[in-house]
Design a protein around this motif. Structure first.
Motif, mmCIF file in Angstrom:
data_model
loop_
_atom_site.group_PDB
_atom_site.id
_atom_site.type_symbol
_atom_site.label_atom_id
_atom_site.label_comp_id
_atom_site.label_asym_id
_atom_site.label_seq_id
_atom_site.Cartn_x
_atom_site.Cartn_y
_atom_site.Cartn_z
ATOM 1 N N SER A 48 37.357 46.411 39.793
ATOM 2 C CA SER A 48 36.831 47.438 40.709
ATOM 3 C C SER A 48 36.322 46.810 41.993
ATOM 4 N N ALA A 49 35.714 45.622 41.878
ATOM 5 C CA ALA A 49 35.260 44.921 43.081
ATOM 6 C C ALA A 49 36.451 44.510 43.936
ATOM 7 N N TRP A 50 37.506 43.985 43.294
ATOM 8 C CA TRP A 50 38.720 43.615 44.033
ATOM 9 C C TRP A 50 39.354 44.851 44.673
ATOM 10 N N ASN A 51 39.267 45.998 43.992
ATOM 11 C CA ASN A 51 39.939 47.216 44.437
ATOM 12 C C ASN A 51 39.431 47.709 45.791
ATOM 13 N N ILE A 52 38.198 47.369 46.146
ATOM 14 C CA ILE A 52 37.639 47.847 47.413
ATOM 15 C C ILE A 52 38.431 47.289 48.588
ATOM 16 N N ILE A 53 38.673 45.977 48.556
ATOM 17 C CA ILE A 53 39.427 45.351 49.649
ATOM 18 C C ILE A 53 40.924 45.377 49.371
ATOM 19 N N GLY A 54 41.321 45.034 48.146
ATOM 20 C CA GLY A 54 42.751 44.961 47.836
ATOM 21 C C GLY A 54 43.399 46.314 47.698
ATOM 22 N N GLY A 55 42.682 47.302 47.124
ATOM 23 C CA GLY A 55 43.274 48.613 46.899
ATOM 24 C C GLY A 55 43.086 49.572 48.048
ATOM 25 N N TYR A 56 41.825 49.780 48.476
ATOM 26 C CA TYR A 56 41.555 50.755 49.537
ATOM 27 C C TYR A 56 42.006 50.250 50.902
ATOM 28 N N ALA A 57 41.743 48.971 51.194
ATOM 29 C CA ALA A 57 42.092 48.434 52.513
ATOM 30 C C ALA A 57 43.460 47.780 52.533
ATOM 31 N N GLY A 58 44.066 47.554 51.355
ATOM 32 C CA GLY A 58 45.403 46.964 51.303
ATOM 33 C C GLY A 58 45.448 45.496 51.654
ATOM 34 N N GLN A 59 44.295 44.802 51.666
ATOM 35 C CA GLN A 59 44.261 43.366 51.946
ATOM 36 C C GLN A 59 44.359 42.620 50.616
ATOM 37 N N VAL A 60 45.598 42.333 50.197
ATOM 38 C CA VAL A 60 45.850 41.783 48.862
ATOM 39 C C VAL A 60 45.428 40.324 48.822
ATOM 40 N N SER A 61 44.204 40.099 48.360
ATOM 41 C CA SER A 61 43.652 38.758 48.255
ATOM 42 C C SER A 61 43.730 38.288 46.816
ATOM 43 N N VAL A 62 43.993 36.987 46.630
ATOM 44 C CA VAL A 62 43.979 36.386 45.294
ATOM 45 C C VAL A 62 42.864 35.357 45.232
ATOM 46 N N GLY A 63 41.890 35.460 46.131
ATOM 47 C CA GLY A 63 40.822 34.477 46.180
ATOM 48 C C GLY A 63 39.455 35.035 45.852
ATOM 49 N N HIS A 64 39.395 36.286 45.356
ATOM 50 C CA HIS A 64 38.091 36.874 45.051
ATOM 51 C C HIS A 64 37.379 36.166 43.910
ATOM 52 N N VAL A 65 38.140 35.387 43.126
ATOM 53 C CA VAL A 65 37.522 34.647 42.037
ATOM 54 C C VAL A 65 36.451 33.683 42.548
ATOM 55 N N VAL A 66 36.580 33.234 43.804
ATOM 56 C CA VAL A 66 35.588 32.323 44.384
ATOM 57 C C VAL A 66 34.210 32.969 44.382
ATOM 58 N N TYR A 67 34.137 34.244 44.731
ATOM 59 C CA TYR A 67 32.853 34.927 44.822
ATOM 60 C C TYR A 67 32.229 35.115 43.438
#
Length: 309
Positions: free
Chosen positions: A41-60
């Motif tokens: 759900s945290a990834w979905n804010i940027i990756g889903g709603y904004a379409g910025q497909v990041s694979v680096g959210h694991v850092v946070y």
């Protein structure tokens, strides 16, 4: 009332799940589903709603895990003390990373975030103070509730359920706010959103090691869960987690060490299938089928009304 019926039934089942399925494996499985639903759900804010497909959210997420366990391992402080420090550290890192990477788009943005995630993993992997490749463990002292250490998975289940509910509430409020419109505009066309004034650039188990805290596979899981359920939809990550986590746990229990590499094959196949056949995810497919059924039922009711005496 009909609209509220199924959500209320679903909520009641989720609350009662660990009481209906009370074995240690079933309770652990439920807790893992909620934990990964929070991450997705945290990834979905940027990756889903904004379409910025990041694979680096694991850092946070790794920052929070290492800060909490570091406070516990080095200073004997409760993980609850380290979590706020981890949040601050994660925000600082995201700001530093976001300045250069958000200028990129598409697969270039994804590759840049992968590189950052791998760099952080290598740094931690070679830093003795952070446990290096061995990882950090809590001290061998009596534990209490403030250490977030419980014998069974039941307390973790309800703890994760509360956090997930808060995350979904924040996401729902954001979805219906100005920020939500900004994110969807950025997803449709970042250049057009910028031209219209949308601020595109602003917009624990007692042990942690580099792979469990910063492994790239964790980010891939977040992405697949959100995409499988429905990226950019409120309950999409929860549906994806409810499918993927039991599938992974069952395959691990059945195959054991023999299936270690199979996980990557399954994830890769799911990415291809989702991208090819159902980019919108399962919830989008369900919505489409229900709308098609409603359209098919409407002409039949109209025809019946026209032949009525």
């Amino acid at each position: 009332m009909r609209r509220l019926l199924w959500p209320l039934v679903t909520l009641a089942l989720v609350i009662a799940y660990p009481l209906l399925f009370s074995t240690p494996f079933q309770q652990r499985l439920g807790a893992l589903v909620l934990l990964y639903a929070i991450a997705a759900s945290a990834w979905n804010i940027i990756g889903g709603y904004a379409g910025q497909v990041s694979v680096g959210h694991v850092v946070y997420f790794g920052c929070g895990a290492y800060a909490a366990m570091g406070a516990y391992a080095h200073f004997g402080l409760s993980p609850l003390v380290g979590i706020p420090a981890g949040i601050v550290f994660a925000v600082v890192i995201s700001a530093v990373i976001g300045v250069p990477t958000l200028r990129l788009s598409g697969h270039y943005f994804s590759m840049a975030t992968i590189a950052v995630a791998e760099l952080c993993r290598l740094v931690v992997n070679n830093t003795d103070y952070l446990g290096a490749a061995v990882g950090l463990s809590g001290p061998t002292v009596p534990r209490n509730v403030f250490d977030l250490s419980f014998i069974s998975a039941l307390p973790y289940y309800y703890l994760f359920l509360v956090i997930l509910a808060i995350t979904l509430l924040i996401t729902w409020r954001m979805e219906n706010s100005r920020m939500g419109f900004y994110l969807r505009a950025i997803k449709d066309s970042e250049r057009a959103a910028r031209s219209l004034g949308a601020p595109a650039s602003r917009m624990m188990f007692g042990f942690v090691d580099p792979e469990s805290g910063l492994g790239i596979l964790i980010s891939v899981k977040m992405l697949i869960m959100a995409a499988l359920g429905g990226a950019g939809l409120l309950f999409g990550p929860l549906v994806g987690a409810a499918i993927l986590v039991p599938l992974e746990e069952l395959s691990n229990s059945l195959l054991g060490g023999k299936g270690a590499g199979l996980t990557f094959v399954v994830y890769g196949a799911m990415i291809v299938l989702i991208a090819r056949f159902q980019p919108g995810g399962i919830l989008t497919l369900v919505k489409r089928l229900s709308e098609r059924r409603a359209k098919a039922a409407k002409p039949a009711s109209v025809a019946g009304a026209s032949h009525a005496p």
